[in-house]
Design an enzyme around this catalytic site. Structure first.
Site, mmCIF file in Angstrom:
data_model
loop_
_atom_site.group_PDB
_atom_site.id
_atom_site.type_symbol
_atom_site.label_atom_id
_atom_site.label_comp_id
_atom_site.label_asym_id
_atom_site.label_seq_id
_atom_site.Cartn_x
_atom_site.Cartn_y
_atom_site.Cartn_z
ATOM 1 N N GLU A 105 0.778 -1.235 0.000
ATOM 2 C CA GLU A 105 0.000 0.000 0.000
ATOM 3 C C GLU A 105 0.813 1.291 0.000
ATOM 4 O OE1 GLU A 105 -3.309 0.020 -0.338
ATOM 5 O OE2 GLU A 105 -3.198 -2.156 -0.519
ATOM 6 N N SER A 373 -34.204 -21.463 -25.930
ATOM 7 C CA SER A 373 -35.192 -20.813 -26.799
ATOM 8 C C SER A 373 -35.732 -19.498 -26.264
ATOM 9 C CB SER A 373 -36.360 -21.773 -27.058
ATOM 10 O OG SER A 373 -35.940 -22.848 -27.866
#
Length: 926
Positions: A105, A373
């Site tokens: 960090e 479908s």
């Protein structure tokens, strides 16, 4: 005083001496530099004043749980923030663990004054120019943001953050800041602070952590959800490796530590999973994701005491839970289901079910599955945008050949026939061939682009949607298979698509959150209704009109008008489905239901019956809408707009009988030949020798009517064998590709390795798509004809003669059956993994190619096959048609191969191969 001693004031007013280079600069340049310096000084003075005027807020309040409410703003949906936090002194944190956080960090933490000027300028530039929301936070800034500020990505917040960071640096020492940071940061799993994280992920105290474990925790700071190895192990390990390398660069670890250190064992279970159970758990996960996108951090959600009003409707959510629970009661445990319901007017999610195990578990509602479908309405909508009416007539016979299927026939479900088929009739009966023809006519990319407009994202992760992936026939492109719903889409995204259709072609942003306020009532976030017209209202009305007919056929909803489409994705070559869907809407609410399994496989009820879209998913969908809208006035559907012109060009494919069909069969749907129809079981009587004699006579008679052929059969249940000209050599065509893959796997086994990702991609493309280019690559990989012949010998295949062009290799029906034996026998030179892999690919082939030896199979039996076809210019373009494979079931396990050549047409050759396979089973009775 003497004149010489008098000093004139003017003699001491000499101009200051300037550097010679400054005098050489042009006047405009000197003025510009002077102005910039003045501006910089002014900004510096202003910044100093701003920092001086900024008071450091009091110590942050203790964590408070946030509450999620249903859309009424009063009924509690869930509480978030049952936290685990135990503060520790910095001295208890091992030095290398601290260094892991610094490496991840803020490597310059002990050298800067609280902010990174270069990083801050870069972030400001990104936010102003690209609106990227980029951060540039030191550890001090991160502590300030989590302790005192919100997470919104604005310049004002970042400026305030920088100012407070300088204040914090003035008040506390570096070690004090790092200690406070490590005790307040959120790590996921409900753990705040490094002590709680150590227990949540490793089951130990922070003082016992080593550098590798510390790097695991440091990786989570960037994203506490994705950084959890139980959630995304790939991302977590990649960042862990990057952190260890950074530590080595700083001299905190030896060189190569990232490559030499094993990844630590992390507890698999998330401690937060039990905090919010049931369907509400995944709703909370989705709310959290949405809030993070809005700039509210996961940590703020858990400790900020926020009041979050969701879009979830209490009545609708209860209806979803009850309808799904009733449908799954006493059903097989592997069945999974999802339901997403959206209000078309504003995009608010009214009900959501992705599973009932709670937070952190797999969410079926956001997992992409083949929509089958339920995609056909999109094809119809795209056609109407091309001026083709839903009353247009198409050839709905089955099977049909299409140009982009490389000779593989396409069948309608249950082989239904509708020679002269209006598109609305084809939709009601979910016929494949008319919509495939329609998609080829308007272009698959047209359907894809419309799907993106309606709500299907363009990517899932890094993978583009609605296109072939590696190993499929056209990587990166869309084929007409999009009409059959073969490209995966998540149920939540299908819900957006159908909500757009329900909304008359206006697409709204799907969302879970209405508003977020703090405990003091300050508004942090409020959803803004955002809609965009992506389709004409006339096209949407026509699609709705057609889909109301589906509901009339499958079962109307009492008291409600509704439109819907069901869909079933075929599992391999069987009559089972792997995914079953219902998608539709009633005025005011669109809903999608999906039923399947976590890993694709056949889905059946407790009675062993196959689950299709018009079964369990439709029952859930109907019951849900009935209950969710109970007591609300029923809305009315919009009348059809009749967009487009009637088109009948596709009927030309019917041939010379088109006029008769137009008169007699317009809109008529009837069953075609079914699986096993060609087999006459009554012929299998008498002893084995008697049956063999009758079969030989029948094949002799048939040989006088059709071109040259051979057939070979081995009944693995009884050990009986039969062949008709089984040692006669024929050109192999694509059936040789099974042997090619077997040779490649033998080569990999000899080197004690598995196939590479690239090899698997080529193998899948070669078997499933019968791709010749990948076959050439594999042919070269196995060492050409000489080494291929040695591999065949190891497999017991000695009558096959490889050719430099693999499809022209000579083979026999008996050898092809021996190949199937090598894929099924325990003493095969192919190990079990290799055998299962090849048979699996051969099974998936037949989902699209239900012809050839499949004609000898019945419902409930599985066919693993490879078909081959080839037209030879040297033989007046006559066709070679081959089919070989395995038919298996509870009472059946047969290897069969049919080889033939000299056919005047491909379809004619297919019929001959099917008749031969059916005759064989009719007489032998295997």
């Amino acid at each position: 005083m003497p004149a010489a001693d008098v000093i004139s004031p003017t003699r001491h007013r000499r101009k200051p001496t300037l550097p010679r280079w400054w005098l050489w600069l042009p006047r405009w340049c000197r003025r510009t530099v002077t102005a910039l310096v003045a501006v910089a000084l002014a900004l510096g003075i202003a910044a100093s004043g701003y920092v001086a005027s900024m008071d450091l807020p009091p110590e942050p309040a203790p964590p408070q749980a946030s509450v999620l409410y249903y859309r009424d703003g009063r009924t509690v949906l869930a509480r978030v923030g049952l936290t685990d936090r135990t503060d520790v002194t910095l001295a208890k944190v091992p030095e290398q663990v601290r260094q892991a956080f610094l490496a991840a960090e803020d490597r310059g933490f002990y050298d800067h004054s609280g902010i990174s000027v270069r990083g801050l300028l870069r972030a400001l530039w990104s936010n102003v120019v690209r609106d990227s929301g980029e951060g540039a936070s030191t550890i001090t800034q991160q502590y300030v943001r989590n302790a005192y500020l919100t997470q919104d990505r604005t310049i004002s917040r970042k400026t305030k953050e920088a100012a407070l960071a300088l204040k914090v640096e003035h008040r506390y020492s570096k070690d004090e800041i790092l200690e406070r940071y490590l005790n307040t940061i959120y790590f996921g799993r409900g753990a705040y602070g490094i002590e709680a994280a150590a227990r949540a992920f490793f089951g130990t105290s922070v003082g016992r952590l080593n550098a590798a474990q510390g790097a695991v925790l440091a990786a989570m700071v960037k994203d506490p959800t994705r950084g959890d190895p139980a959630v995304d192990s790939g991302w977590a390990k990649d960042r862990w490796t990057w952190i260890l390398r950074a530590m080595s660069e700083q001299g905190w670890l030896p060189d190569g530590a990232a490559e030499q250190t094993p990844y630590p064992r992390v507890a698999a279970e998330s401690v937060t999973r039990s905090t919010i159970s049931g369907p509400a758990g995944l709703i909370t996960d989705r709310v959290e994701d949405e809030l993070v996108e809005a700039g509210i951090s996961r940590q703020q959600l858990r400790i900020g005491g926020l009041h979050i009003t969701t879009t979830i409707d209490a009545t609708a959510q209860q209806a979803a839970t009850i309808s799904i629970s009733a449908a799954l009661k006493s059903q097989p445990k592997e069945l999974r289901t999802a339901l997403v319901a959206i209000d078309p007017a504003d995009g608010g999610v009214r009900a959501y079910y992705g599973g009932d195990r709670g937070r952190g578990y797999f969410d079926d509602a956001i997992a992409a599955r083949p929509p089958a479908s339920t995609f056909k309405p999109l094809v119809l909508a795209a056609a109407e945008e091309h001026d083709i009416s839903f009353l247009s007539l198409y050839n709905g016979t089955s099977p049909r050949q299409f140009q982009d299927r490389d000779g593989a026939p396409l069948y309608n479900k249950d082989n239904l026939q509708c020679p002269v088929c209006p598109l609305d009739t084809a939709m009601v009966h979910s016929l494949n061939t008319p919509f495939y023809a329609l998609t080829e006519q308007i272009g698959p990319a047209t359907v894809r682009d419309l799907a993106h407009r309606l709500g299907v994202p363009e990517k899932y992760g890094k993978q583009r949607t609605l296109v072939d992936i590696k190993g499929e026939p056209k990587p990166g492109l869309t084929r007409a298979d999009i009409a059959l719903g073969r490209y995966p889409v998540a149920p939540s995204d299908m819900a957006t698509v159908y909500a757009t259709l329900a909304g008359g072609g206006r697409r709204t942003v799907r969302h879970f959150v209405q508003s977020v306020t703090t405990a003091t009532g300050a508004v942090l976030h409020k959803s803004a209704k955002s809609s965009e017209r992506v389709m004409s209202s006339g096209v949407a009305a026509d699609v709705q009109s057609v889909l109301t007919k589906v509901v009339e056929r499958d079962g109307a909803i009492p008291g409600l008008q509704a439109a819907a489409k069901t869909g079933s994705q075929q599992w391999s070559d069987t009559n089972d489905s792997s995914d079953a869907w219902t998608a539709g809407w009633t005025p005011g609410l669109a809903a999608v239901t999906w039923v399947g399994r976590e890993k694709p496989g056949p889905i059946r009820t407790k009675d062993g019956k196959s689950i299709n879209g018009d079964g369990m998913p439709y029952q859930i969908w109907r019951k849900f809408l009935t209950s969710a809208l109970q007591g609300r006035p029923a809305g009315a559907m919009t009348a059809a707009a009749m967009v487009g012109k009637r088109n009948g060009d596709d009927l030309k494919t019917l041939g010379p009988d088109i006029k008769t069909a137009l008169v007699k069969e317009r809109g008529v749907v009837y069953p075609g030949p079914q699986k096993g129809d060609k087999v006459d079981k009554s012929l299998a009587s008498g002893s084995w020798n008697q049956r063999v004699d009758r079969l030989r006579n029948a094949l002799d008679k048939y040989a006088g009517e059709v071109p040259d052929f051979a057939v070979s059969v081995v009944d693995r249940k009884t050990g009986r064998r039969y062949d008709y000209h089984g040692d006669q050599r024929f050109e192999a065509a694509s059936v040789i590709k099974v042997e090619l893959l077997a040779a490649l796997l033998l080569r990999a086994q000899d080197k004690n390795r598995k196939l590479t990702k690239a090899e698997k991609s080529r193998a899948a493309k070669m078997i499933r798509a019968s791709d010749n280019e990948t076959a050439k690559q594999i042919y070269n990989a196995v060492g050409g004809a000489a080494k291929f012949r040695k591999a065949l010998h190891r497999l017991g295949i000695d009558d096959t003669e490889p050719s430099p062009s693999s499809g022209l290799s000579k083979t026999t029906a008996n050898d092809q059956v021996r190949m199937i034996d090598a894929l099924t026998a325990p003493d095969s030179p192919l190990n079990k993994g290799s055998r299962d892999y090849i048979l699996g690919l051969m099974s998936s082939v037949n989902a699209d190619q239900t012809w050839g030896i499949s004609a000898a199979a019945f419902d409930g039996e599985r066919t693993s096959l490879k078909n081959g076809w080839l037209a030879r210019s040297t033989e007046q373009n006559r066709w070679i048609i081959n089919s070989t494979g395995r038919i298996s079931g509870e009472k059946t396990d047969v290897a069969i191969s049919v080889l033939s050549h000299g056919h005047s047409s491909q379809q004619g050759g297919i019929e001959v191969a099917e008749n031969i396979a059916a005759l064989t089973r009719s007489y032998l009775g295997w």
